[in-house]
Every structure is written in C-alpha cells, then in structure tokens.
Motif scaffolding. Structure first.
Motif, PDB file in Angstrom:
ATOM      1  N   SER A 169       0.839  -1.196   0.000  1.00 13.98           N
ATOM      2  CA  SER A 169       0.000   0.000   0.000  1.00 13.98           C
ATOM      3  C   SER A 169       0.877   1.249   0.000  1.00 13.98           C
ATOM      4  O   SER A 169       1.428   1.613   1.041  1.00 13.98           O
ATOM      5  N   HIS A 177     -11.350  -1.966  -5.289  1.00  9.04           N
ATOM      6  CA  HIS A 177     -10.621  -3.228  -5.277  1.00  9.04           C
ATOM      7  C   HIS A 177     -11.507  -4.456  -5.417  1.00  9.04           C
ATOM      8  O   HIS A 177     -11.007  -5.551  -5.603  1.00  9.04           O
ATOM      9  N   TYR A 237      -2.596  -6.820   2.336  1.00 11.78           N
ATOM     10  CA  TYR A 237      -4.027  -6.523   2.371  1.00 11.78           C
ATOM     11  C   TYR A 237      -4.675  -7.171   3.586  1.00 11.78           C
ATOM     12  O   TYR A 237      -5.461  -6.536   4.298  1.00 11.78           O
ATOM     13  N   LEU A 247      -6.750   0.033   2.465  1.00 14.46           N
ATOM     14  CA  LEU A 247      -7.224  -1.226   1.870  1.00 14.46           C
ATOM     15  C   LEU A 247      -7.600  -1.030   0.418  1.00 14.46           C
ATOM     16  O   LEU A 247      -7.276  -1.860  -0.450  1.00 14.46           O
ATOM     17  N   ALA A 290      -4.448  -0.744  -1.536  1.00 18.28           N
ATOM     18  CA  ALA A 290      -3.710  -2.010  -1.612  1.00 18.28           C
ATOM     19  C   ALA A 290      -4.383  -2.987  -2.542  1.00 18.28           C
ATOM     20  O   ALA A 290      -3.726  -3.791  -3.201  1.00 18.28           O
TER      21      ALA A 290
END
Length: 306
Positions: free
Chosen positions: A28, A163, A242, A302, A305
């Motif tokens: 990240s 994501h 993650y 998050l 990432a």
C-alpha cells in the motif's frame, strides 16, 4: 474547538496512514493511501453535514440547517480539492512518473479513458455540486435530501470502481459498507460541528443513536460479505499486506463498537434527560470520532492495496 478538532483529525489521518503503510509494506503506497484517506474523510463529513438537519425536530430543523450550511461548503471544498489531488496522484502512479512531473494531458487521458479515472470524475463533480448548493441554493428540506443523494453518489461511485469492482456482489457490498460507515461517522462529525447546547443534544442524540444502530448492522454484514469474497483463505489475514490491513481494521472496529455501545448505555440516557452538558457530549463524540478516523484511514489503505 472546531479548528482544534479538524487539526487533530488531520494529524490522526497522517499518523494512521503511516501505520497502514508499515502494516502493509510494500503493498500500500503511502502517498496514495494518504490522499485517499483525506478524500474519504472529507466526503464522509460532507455526507454527514448534508444529512444532519434531518435528525432534529421539524420545529428546530431550519436552525440546524442554517448552522450546517457554512461547514458543508467548507467540507465540500476540501473534498473537491482532495479528489483533484487524488486524481493527479493516481494518474502519476498509473503513468509511472513523479507526481510533480505528470502533465495535464496525462491526467485528462487517465480521467476520461480509465474506469478509475471516470469514477474519480464522478466524485469531483459531486463535490463541486455540493459546494455550489451549500453556497447558493436555498436550504430547504428538498435541497437537503438532494444534497445527501449527490454526496452519496460521489462517495459510492468511487467504491464501485475499487478493489472489488471485478465482482458485482463484492463491489455492491463495498459501496453499501462505505455508505453505512459514512452516515454513522459523518453525522456524528456533523453533530460536533453544528450542535452547540444541551437541549440540541437531547433532541438529536437519540435519533442519531437509532441511525447509528442501523448503520452498524448494515456495515458489518456488508463488510463480512466483502471480506469473504476478497480473501481466498483465512491465512491471508496475516501473510499478505491486504490481509494485515484488514485484520487491524477489524480490531479497531471492534474497539469502536465497544466504545459506541458504552456511550449508548451511559451517555445517551444522560443526554436525553438533559443531564449531560454540551461539553461532555462533544468530548464523548470526539473520542469516538478519533477512532472512526483511524478506521476510515485503514479502509482507504485497503482500497489502495486492493
């Protein structure tokens, strides 16, 4: 008080972004996580300020609407600025160039010809509309509802290209999770920025408590669903960047829920009975908000990432 609260929030975002980068390293990038966290926090506060007048009684709603107008314009402007900066940073990362070396043409092509860029444009447009409405439009009930809808669309549009975008169910779960968190955290931030005396807290806090309870249920269900779809095995919770970010976010969320439940059991009855001063209510809110900011920052990390 409000300026100190904003400055404290900015420091928490910066410190949490560094912590998230360390937890997920090298998955990240800190620059992407930081600007995403700033944009997300500004969007959350904007949603809350747009929605907060609905918590007061009809007799006093106009007063709270007027009080929220200026903070709404400011938060919308900060959101707009953060989204523009985020667009530049993400475009630079996609082009593999330095942020200060990326050209306008590169940013424009990224914004118009990629899914992530177009979703960012939705957020920029939403922030711009909120600013315009807060400054120029009459603060009626219908305007407030429309403003909440525009801010929610700007927040949700980015999550649908995030994501879990490759999974229709996962993408929807992330969007619902983000919206529930935005209402819960954003409205509490709006209360701190707009509610000034004990009588107001007595009116709005019980209604906020009911809203928060519903939001917590929705965000937990949607969060669990998204995690199940994203993770292939429980081992990923500690062997991948993650997964480690998600693990820390879960821990912080549990701490937040315990604190919120204690406040519901103690602070809420006292405020309802006019036994809690405005200063006490702000103090309790700021403590809860500090943990919320950490949670939102880890959620932003998050998303980066992925």
């Amino acid at each position: 008080m409000n300026r100190r609260a904003v400055a404290g929030g900015a420091l928490i975002i910066a410190a949490s972004s560094v912590a998230a980068w360390a937890v997920a390293y090298p998955q990240s990038p800190i620059s992407g996580a930081l600007v995403r966290a700033l944009a997300d926090c500004a969007a959350v506060v904007t949603v809350g300020l747009a929605a907060v007048p609905m918590l007061d009684t009809a007799r006093h709603r106009a007063e709270l609407t007027r009080t929220a107008a200026r903070p709404l314009a400011v938060s919308g402007a900060v959101w707009l600025f953060a989204e523009v900066v985020r667009m530049v940073v993400v475009a630079a990362q996609a082009a593999a160039v330095q942020v200060f070396g990326v050209g306008v043409r590169t940013v424009a092509e990224f914004a118009l010809h990629t899914t992530v860029g177009r979703s960012g444009l939705v957020s920029i447009l939403a922030a711009l509309v909120v600013c315009a409405v807060a400054v120029a439009a009459p603060r009626t009930a219908s305007t407030a509802v429309a403003t909440v809808g525009v801010a929610a669309a700007g927040l949700a549009g980015r999550t649908l290209a995030g994501h879990l975008a490759e999974s229709p169910v996962g993408g929807l779960a992330v969007a619902v999770h983000a919206m529930a968190a935005a209402l819960w955290c954003g409205v509490l931030a709006a209360l701190v920025l707009t509610v000034t005396h004990r009588g107001q807290w007595a009116r709005v806090l019980p209604r906020f408590s009911q809203l928060a309870l519903a939001c917590v249920g929705v965000l937990l269900l949607a969060g669990v669903l998204g995690a199940v779809i994203r993770l292939d095995s429980p081992a990923e919770l500690w062997v991948t960047g993650y997964g480690r970010l998600l693990s820390v976010k879960i821990i912080v969320t549990v701490v937040l829920l315990v604190l919120a439940w204690r406040n519901r059991a103690g602070w809420l009855p006292a405020a309802r009975a006019h036994r809690a001063t405005a200063a006490l209510s702000r103090s309790r809110s700021l403590t809860e908000l500090a943990i919320m900011v950490v949670t939102i920052t880890f959620a932003a990390a998050l998303a980066v990432a992925g």
